[in-house]
Motif scaffolding. Structure first.
Motif, PDB file in Angstrom:
ATOM      1  N   HIS A  53      67.406  52.892  29.985  1.00  0.00           N
ATOM      2  CA  HIS A  53      66.797  51.921  30.893  1.00  0.00           C
ATOM      3  C   HIS A  53      67.863  51.020  31.519  1.00  0.00           C
ATOM      4  N   ASP A  54      68.879  50.631  30.745  1.00  0.00           N
ATOM      5  CA  ASP A  54      69.984  49.834  31.301  1.00  0.00           C
ATOM      6  C   ASP A  54      70.719  50.616  32.380  1.00  0.00           C
ATOM      7  N   TRP A  55      70.937  51.916  32.150  1.00  0.00           N
ATOM      8  CA  TRP A  55      71.611  52.764  33.132  1.00  0.00           C
ATOM      9  C   TRP A  55      70.799  52.814  34.430  1.00  0.00           C
ATOM     10  N   LEU A  56      69.478  52.972  34.297  1.00  0.00           N
ATOM     11  CA  LEU A  56      68.616  53.006  35.483  1.00  0.00           C
ATOM     12  C   LEU A  56      68.661  51.683  36.243  1.00  0.00           C
ATOM     13  N   GLU A  57      68.589  50.581  35.514  1.00  0.00           N
ATOM     14  CA  GLU A  57      68.644  49.265  36.157  1.00  0.00           C
ATOM     15  C   GLU A  57      69.962  49.065  36.889  1.00  0.00           C
ATOM     16  N   GLN A  58      71.071  49.558  36.311  1.00  0.00           N
ATOM     17  CA  GLN A  58      72.365  49.434  36.966  1.00  0.00           C
ATOM     18  C   GLN A  58      72.411  50.276  38.242  1.00  0.00           C
ATOM     19  N   ASP A  62      73.180  48.805  41.859  1.00  0.00           N
ATOM     20  CA  ASP A  62      74.293  49.314  42.655  1.00  0.00           C
ATOM     21  C   ASP A  62      73.907  49.639  44.083  1.00  0.00           C
ATOM     22  N   ARG A  63      72.686  50.080  44.294  1.00  0.00           N
ATOM     23  CA  ARG A  63      72.286  50.448  45.657  1.00  0.00           C
ATOM     24  C   ARG A  63      72.107  49.218  46.540  1.00  0.00           C
ATOM     25  N   ARG A  64      71.955  48.059  45.936  1.00  0.00           N
ATOM     26  CA  ARG A  64      71.763  46.827  46.699  1.00  0.00           C
ATOM     27  C   ARG A  64      73.078  46.236  47.193  1.00  0.00           C
TER      28      ARG A  64
END
Length: 65
Positions: A53-58, A62-64
């Motif tokens: 979940h941390d990887w997904l949130e990162q 990153d896309r922002r």
């Protein structure tokens, strides 16, 4: 303060949560771009759910930028 229990999830759930294929997950692990798995036995592995979940949130953050 009570520590949250660690939940391990298997490959099928990692694939469902991330939308990645098995080969993509292992390629990212080899490139040090994805959380590594935890060995549960001689032929059994799982991932720490919170790390996924941390990887997904990162990835979303990153896309922002």
């Amino acid at each position: 303060m009570q520590k949250q229990p660690v939940k391990l999830i298997r490959l099928k759930e990692v694939m469902a949560v991330t939308g990645l294929s098995r080969s993509s997950i292992y390629n990212y692990i080899n490139d040090k771009r994805f959380p590594g798995q935890v060995s549960l036995g001689c032929r059994s592995v799982a991932w720490v759910e919170s790390e996924i979940h941390d990887w997904l949130e990162q990835r979303i953050a990153d896309r922002r930028h």
